[in-house]
Design a protein around this motif. Structure first.
Motif, mmCIF file in Angstrom:
data_model
loop_
_atom_site.group_PDB
_atom_site.id
_atom_site.type_symbol
_atom_site.label_atom_id
_atom_site.label_comp_id
_atom_site.label_asym_id
_atom_site.label_seq_id
_atom_site.Cartn_x
_atom_site.Cartn_y
_atom_site.Cartn_z
ATOM 1 N N TYR A 98 0.055 -3.358 -39.285
ATOM 2 C CA TYR A 98 -0.565 -4.454 -38.550
ATOM 3 C C TYR A 98 -0.288 -5.737 -39.330
ATOM 4 C CZ TYR A 98 -3.813 -6.658 -35.373
ATOM 5 O OH TYR A 98 -4.354 -7.445 -34.405
ATOM 6 N N PRO B 75 -0.559 -9.102 -41.317
ATOM 7 C CA PRO B 75 -1.652 -9.802 -41.995
ATOM 8 C C PRO B 75 -1.790 -11.218 -41.446
ATOM 9 C CG PRO B 75 0.269 -9.753 -43.390
ATOM 10 C CD PRO B 75 0.612 -8.942 -42.178
ATOM 11 N N THR C 154 -1.943 -8.936 -48.295
ATOM 12 C CA THR C 154 -1.070 -8.666 -47.157
ATOM 13 C C THR C 154 -1.241 -7.254 -46.601
ATOM 14 O OG1 THR C 154 0.725 -8.043 -48.650
ATOM 15 C CG2 THR C 154 0.666 -10.330 -47.898
ATOM 16 N N THR D 132 -3.621 -5.037 -44.580
ATOM 17 C CA THR D 132 -4.822 -5.168 -43.755
ATOM 18 C C THR D 132 -5.572 -3.859 -43.598
ATOM 19 O OG1 THR D 132 -3.609 -4.726 -41.714
ATOM 20 C CG2 THR D 132 -3.772 -7.029 -42.405
ATOM 21 N N LEU E 187 -9.843 -2.522 -35.865
ATOM 22 C CA LEU E 187 -10.119 -3.960 -35.917
ATOM 23 C C LEU E 187 -11.484 -4.278 -35.308
ATOM 24 C CD1 LEU E 187 -6.648 -5.358 -34.836
ATOM 25 C CD2 LEU E 187 -7.674 -5.500 -37.093
#
Length: 136
Positions: free
Chosen positions: A28, A30, A98, A100, A116
């Motif tokens: 994913y 950053p 960096t 995530t 998320l």
């Protein structure tokens, strides 16, 4: 790929054999500021390493310094162990900015689970329910 992704992929392929070879993942991205800050830390590390090897001579190559080291440079030279530790910590900080650890599980383009949104890893039964609810 992270260990969490590999475990989730293996779990899905064991419970849904038709998915074998069709579970894909990617990192994913950053936040943009984290990428720039990580690059800045990397450049500072390179400068610091050059300064360690070149000593006072490095200031001849730095614009606007007129070949003279700044006042704080003497403190850096007096504490070499602190400088070395800072260089190693800088690398760790840049890497963590960096990474995530975020991911989303999609089935036919539809989000089935999002770390998320939830901020946590999915449980096995939770993923099974979501996939069965989506018709798999």
């Amino acid at each position: 790929m992270s260990r969490n992704y590999v475990q989730l992929r293996q779990f899905l392929e064991q419970n849904f054999p038709e998915l074998e070879g069709n579970v894909h993942g990617s990192n994913y991205p950053p936040p943009e500021f984290a990428v720039y800050l990580s690059q800045l830390i990397g450049m500072l590390q390179i400068f610091a390493m050059a300064a360690v090897f070149m000593g006072d001579a490095i200031w001849q190559f730095v614009p606007f310094m007129n070949g003279q080291p700044p006042e704080w440079w003497s403190q850096v030279k007096e504490n070499p162990m602190l400088v070395v530790c800072t260089l190693f910590m800088g690398n760790s900080i840049a890497n963590s900015m960096t990474t995530t650890g975020a991911f989303e599980v999609l089935l036919d383009g539809v989000v089935v689970f999002s770390k998320l949104e939830t901020g946590r890893m999915p449980s096995g039964p939770e993923i099974l329910r979501a996939f069965k609810g989506a018709g798999l």
